[in-house]
Enzyme design. Sequence first.
Site, PDB file in Angstrom:
ATOM      1  N   PHE A  73      45.919  -7.111  44.975  1.00 57.33           N
ATOM      2  CA  PHE A  73      45.480  -8.486  45.203  1.00 57.33           C
ATOM      3  C   PHE A  73      44.500  -8.795  44.063  1.00 57.33           C
ATOM      4  O   PHE A  73      43.624  -7.988  43.762  1.00 57.33           O
ATOM      5  CB  PHE A  73      44.776  -8.556  46.563  1.00 57.33           C
ATOM      6  N   ASP A 130      41.273  -0.494  49.869  1.00 55.34           N
ATOM      7  CA  ASP A 130      41.176  -1.858  50.391  1.00 55.34           C
ATOM      8  C   ASP A 130      42.129  -1.960  51.584  1.00 55.34           C
ATOM      9  O   ASP A 130      43.339  -1.804  51.425  1.00 55.34           O
ATOM     10  CB  ASP A 130      41.551  -2.855  49.293  1.00 55.34           C
ATOM     11  N   TYR A 141      39.360 -11.513  58.605  1.00 53.71           N
ATOM     12  CA  TYR A 141      39.994 -12.769  59.047  1.00 53.71           C
ATOM     13  C   TYR A 141      41.513 -12.684  59.093  1.00 53.71           C
ATOM     14  O   TYR A 141      42.170 -13.647  59.437  1.00 53.71           O
ATOM     15  CB  TYR A 141      39.550 -13.947  58.166  1.00 53.71           C
ATOM     16  N   LYS A 142      42.091 -11.540  58.735  1.00 55.00           N
ATOM     17  CA  LYS A 142      43.547 -11.388  58.818  1.00 55.00           C
ATOM     18  C   LYS A 142      43.893 -10.798  60.191  1.00 55.00           C
ATOM     19  O   LYS A 142      43.749 -11.485  61.189  1.00 55.00           O
ATOM     20  CB  LYS A 142      44.039 -10.564  57.633  1.00 55.00           C
ATOM     21  N   ARG A 151      56.628 -15.031  52.874  1.00 56.03           N
ATOM     22  CA  ARG A 151      55.920 -13.933  53.542  1.00 56.03           C
ATOM     23  C   ARG A 151      55.814 -14.231  55.029  1.00 56.03           C
ATOM     24  O   ARG A 151      55.403 -15.322  55.419  1.00 56.03           O
ATOM     25  CB  ARG A 151      54.503 -13.851  52.964  1.00 56.03           C
TER      26      ARG A 151
HETATM   27  C1  LIG Z   1      42.831 -10.994  51.526  1.00 53.30           C
HETATM   28  C2  LIG Z   1      42.460  -9.969  50.518  1.00 53.30           C
HETATM   29  C3  LIG Z   1      41.248 -10.034  49.822  1.00 53.30           C
HETATM   30  C4  LIG Z   1      40.343 -11.210  50.028  1.00 53.30           C
HETATM   31  O1  LIG Z   1      39.103 -11.093  49.431  1.00 53.30           O
HETATM   32  P1  LIG Z   1      37.958 -12.135  49.817  1.00 53.30           P
HETATM   33  O2  LIG Z   1      36.789 -11.721  49.066  1.00 53.30           O
HETATM   34  O3  LIG Z   1      37.821 -12.087  51.308  1.00 53.30           O
HETATM   35  O4  LIG Z   1      38.455 -13.496  49.429  1.00 53.30           O
HETATM   36  C5  LIG Z   1      40.928  -8.994  48.958  1.00 53.30           C
HETATM   37  N1  LIG Z   1      41.770  -7.958  48.772  1.00 53.30           N
HETATM   38  C6  LIG Z   1      42.962  -7.883  49.416  1.00 53.30           C
HETATM   39  C7  LIG Z   1      43.861  -6.720  49.205  1.00 53.30           C
HETATM   40  C8  LIG Z   1      43.347  -8.894  50.294  1.00 53.30           C
HETATM   41  O5  LIG Z   1      44.512  -8.837  50.908  1.00 53.30           O
END
Ligand SMILES: *Cc1c(COP(=O)(O)O)cnc(C)c1O
Length: 418
Positions: A132, A201, A226-227, A375
């Site tokens: 990501f 992560d 939040y997921k 997705r």
């Molecule tokens: C959703 C997600 C993020 C989000 O990072 P934020 O700092 O909360 O915006 C980071 N890494 C991964 C792998 C994600 O899926």
Amino acid sequence: MSELAAKAGALDAADELAGARKRFVLDDAVVYLDGNSLGALPANVPGRVEDVVRRQWGELRIRSWDESGWWDAPERIGDRIAPLVGAAPGQIVVGDSTSVNVFKAVVAAVRMANPIAGEAVRDEILVDATTFPTDGYIAESAARMTGCSLRPVTPEQVPDALSGRTAAVLLNHVDYRTGRLHDLPSLTAAVHAAGAYAVWDLCHSAGALPVGLDEHGVDLAIGCTYKYLNGGPGSPAYLYVRHDLQDRFDSPLPGWNSHADPFGMRGEFEPAAGALRGRVGTPDILSMLALEAALEVWDGVSIEAVRAKSLALTDFFLECVGAYVPEGRVESVTPVAHAERGSQVALRCEGAGDVMKALIERGVVGDFRRPDVLRFGFTPLYVGFADVERAARVLADVLADVLGERLPEAARTQAARR
Ligand SMILES: *Cc1c(COP(=O)(O)O)cnc(C)c1O
């Protein structure tokens, strides 16, 4: 009723997690397959937030830091998340965003790998090339700040890329785009065999599948809430620092909240003991306490049962798509093997952006990732098998309508733009 609709009915009837859907605010008009981006609202959250705002803030005001448990919320809520990711208490703090926690973890890992100040023996950071994006951006900056070079590699390439120069390896447990689950136990072991530190992560795995942080000896981990944890938009992230590394966790963001004596207001920084040295400044209490309420939906739920249902849902979705969608219209980029699959299915599809718009108009909410991926996230606590059958059926309808009529023009414009 079609054969698959009947099968869905039987699977729903046998589903031990079916009752958990009542704990969420959802309506039957919509099949919500975007819980891997923003989890649905747990039904107890609005009342809790109302109490936090009106009574704790409105009436108790400053007293709430003690009397309402505001001050130690980051550690308390960390301990609430811990069992979901296989961690014993005292190793997780909640606060800041995932991005900020990636920064803390990667810099701290490089510092642990080079314990003698000024002597950077290990000067390379490996980062998941398919990560990501935010993790990659932060790792690049962390590398520059610590005098390291950054080397992007796919998770499969990590074992060969490791060397005596490797300080830290930052990996995504589940690929946000394809839904591929990476082998955390064996990759962590390989990182350790090279004398480096593993930072995982967990954004797309926590709340969807067992992680086993303690069992597999993970060094540092971060994730959002939040997921699959349903904490609400922008709810605070978490940071895991393994127990025996906490004394060596040298945060690049030491704040007064991570001080051993925060109210001593002293000039020199002295880190607090334990996980709370991962804190920085004043926690975002409103979001944090909404998250704490949201985590109550996990009471009595086993993450193993969640995983079993998640695999059954994604299997069934692939089966329905195979049955309803004409061959060649979509291509799954999500691994078929259970050991390599997270809790989503990603379908490559011509004109995916238009297709997703049409799906959402017809009550099936997933999301679109450029350039061509549909997705669908499957949240076992509130998605059922009838939802899955409906989603695949509507997808087939949309592909017949949209690809048949509107799409060729849209696809042509897209091709022209490239
Ligand atoms: C959703 C997600 C993020 C989000 O990072 P934020 O700092 O909360 O915006 C980071 N890494 C991964 C792998 C994600 O899926």
